[in-house]
Design an enzyme around this catalytic site. Sequence first.
Site, PDB file in Angstrom:
ATOM      1  N   ASP A   8      35.164  45.654 -85.091  1.00  0.00           N
ATOM      2  CA  ASP A   8      35.688  45.886 -86.437  1.00  0.00           C
ATOM      3  C   ASP A   8      36.736  46.983 -86.416  1.00  0.00           C
ATOM      4  O   ASP A   8      36.808  47.784 -85.476  1.00  0.00           O
ATOM      5  CB  ASP A   8      34.554  46.267 -87.385  1.00  0.00           C
ATOM      6  CG  ASP A   8      34.828  45.862 -88.832  1.00  0.00           C
ATOM      7  OD1 ASP A   8      35.959  45.410 -89.105  1.00  0.00           O
ATOM      8  OD2 ASP A   8      33.920  45.982 -89.672  1.00  0.00           O
ATOM      9  N   GLY A   9      37.557  47.010 -87.470  1.00  0.00           N
ATOM     10  CA  GLY A   9      38.572  48.031 -87.624  1.00  0.00           C
ATOM     11  C   GLY A   9      38.547  48.601 -89.021  1.00  0.00           C
ATOM     12  O   GLY A   9      37.976  48.017 -89.945  1.00  0.00           O
ATOM     13  N   GLU A  43      41.224  46.155 -85.814  1.00  0.00           N
ATOM     14  CA  GLU A  43      40.452  44.949 -85.482  1.00  0.00           C
ATOM     15  C   GLU A  43      40.831  44.442 -84.089  1.00  0.00           C
ATOM     16  O   GLU A  43      39.958  44.080 -83.286  1.00  0.00           O
ATOM     17  CB  GLU A  43      40.734  43.854 -86.520  1.00  0.00           C
ATOM     18  CG  GLU A  43      40.377  44.212 -87.955  1.00  0.00           C
ATOM     19  CD  GLU A  43      38.933  43.928 -88.306  1.00  0.00           C
ATOM     20  OE1 GLU A  43      38.181  43.506 -87.412  1.00  0.00           O
ATOM     21  OE2 GLU A  43      38.566  44.141 -89.479  1.00  0.00           O
ATOM     22  N   ASP A  67      34.774  40.049 -88.600  1.00  0.00           N
ATOM     23  CA  ASP A  67      34.982  39.685 -90.007  1.00  0.00           C
ATOM     24  C   ASP A  67      36.455  39.509 -90.332  1.00  0.00           C
ATOM     25  O   ASP A  67      36.819  39.364 -91.497  1.00  0.00           O
ATOM     26  CB  ASP A  67      34.344  40.710 -90.945  1.00  0.00           C
ATOM     27  CG  ASP A  67      34.938  42.111 -90.801  1.00  0.00           C
ATOM     28  OD1 ASP A  67      36.009  42.259 -90.205  1.00  0.00           O
ATOM     29  OD2 ASP A  67      34.308  43.066 -91.301  1.00  0.00           O
ATOM     30  N   HIS A 121      30.734  43.582 -94.906  1.00  0.00           N
ATOM     31  CA  HIS A 121      30.019  44.281 -95.990  1.00  0.00           C
ATOM     32  C   HIS A 121      28.971  43.388 -96.655  1.00  0.00           C
ATOM     33  O   HIS A 121      28.789  43.420 -97.864  1.00  0.00           O
ATOM     34  CB  HIS A 121      31.012  44.786 -97.027  1.00  0.00           C
ATOM     35  CG  HIS A 121      32.155  45.550 -96.450  1.00  0.00           C
ATOM     36  ND1 HIS A 121      32.019  46.791 -95.856  1.00  0.00           N
ATOM     37  CD2 HIS A 121      33.475  45.230 -96.341  1.00  0.00           C
ATOM     38  CE1 HIS A 121      33.203  47.207 -95.435  1.00  0.00           C
ATOM     39  NE2 HIS A 121      34.085  46.282 -95.703  1.00  0.00           N
ATOM     40  N   ASP A 131      31.392  48.507 -88.304  1.00  0.00           N
ATOM     41  CA  ASP A 131      32.198  48.972 -89.428  1.00  0.00           C
ATOM     42  C   ASP A 131      31.982  50.469 -89.670  1.00  0.00           C
ATOM     43  O   ASP A 131      32.946  51.223 -89.886  1.00  0.00           O
ATOM     44  CB  ASP A 131      31.850  48.173 -90.675  1.00  0.00           C
ATOM     45  CG  ASP A 131      32.603  48.639 -91.907  1.00  0.00           C
ATOM     46  OD1 ASP A 131      33.822  48.411 -91.982  1.00  0.00           O
ATOM     47  OD2 ASP A 131      31.974  49.240 -92.798  1.00  0.00           O
TER      48      ASP A 131
END
Length: 355
Positions: A8-9, A43, A67, A121, A131
């Site tokens: 994730d980023g 990401e 995501d 989320h 995240d």
Amino acid sequence: MTIIAAADGSALGNPGPAGWAWYVDDSCWRAGGWPHGTNNMGELMAVLDLFKSTAHLPEEPLHILCDSQYVINSVTKWMPGWKRKGWRKSDGKPVLNLELLKEIDAALVGRKCTFEWVKGHAGHDLNEAADDRARDAATAYQAKRQPNSGPGFPGAQTAAANQTSGDSPSSRDTHATGVVQADSASKNNAAGPSSPLQSATAPLRDLVPPAFGEQALFGDQDQPDLFSVMDDEPDPSFTPGRTKGIDAVIEQERELLDPAVRADPFRVAELLHPDFEEIGSSGRVWTRAETIQMLSEEESVTVDMEVMGLAQLDTSTALLTYRSSAPGRSVLRSSLWNFDNDQWRLRFHQGTLEA
């Protein structure tokens, strides 16, 4: 054994202080970032560092939970076409985040890898852990301190040290191999100015694309923290004009109500006319860019569609009216579709809350 990891980023301002992270479990994760970067850079970097951190285990398949539709589509769909065109998009413009994408392309050689999209989320344990760490890294750079880089992948430090011992690496080598090194200082969250983490990420600070500067169907709420939308890159799996009849208008409107499509800014961009506008129930005018952005970041909600009327106004214009229903909300909607470049694209939309 397959290595399962989330990547994730995060970006605060986008561009702004940015972070990235991949996560397997509490004893196996990595994070980093830049003082100035974008969410998409984060990401991509998370995926790249995961490849580099597991390079000493080339026979182990990777299953990456992500995501970001942008990252998944870039790696699994668009990259071969970009390479054939000299790393340029269909409009002839250079591909954004080029150096990161080239590094990922090289890292893919000889590796078995699958991607799985997960909604961000939404309580997915691995995604939430990645995240949190990416956001913590971005926050650290915002506060002008080094982030906690994490323990790394077991064996990665030794493999990287053996690979680079006795060499004077170029900037690309520093980025490719140094990023997976984690000495005792970085493990203890005390990396100094000459730490492998800092030297590895420093060359990427010049890769930040310009800020998009806008937020963004079918919504009317404020978006305080907006992620930028990258230049539109048509999905090669989508053939323009695949359905030319007027019934395609209904089909494509339903697509725009589908949470999976709404989360994919590139597919939404294919469906919206370059001059698209929307008037929300408050009277606010939404631009195409704002609409794409808002849809990509909204919470997933199932929306039912009841067609009220479809009329072809002329050879290139169709008017669709319908009622959309979601929990606690019913809206009467009008959409004006234009037959543009051999495909139907949404030119204008207006929604009115139903009493």
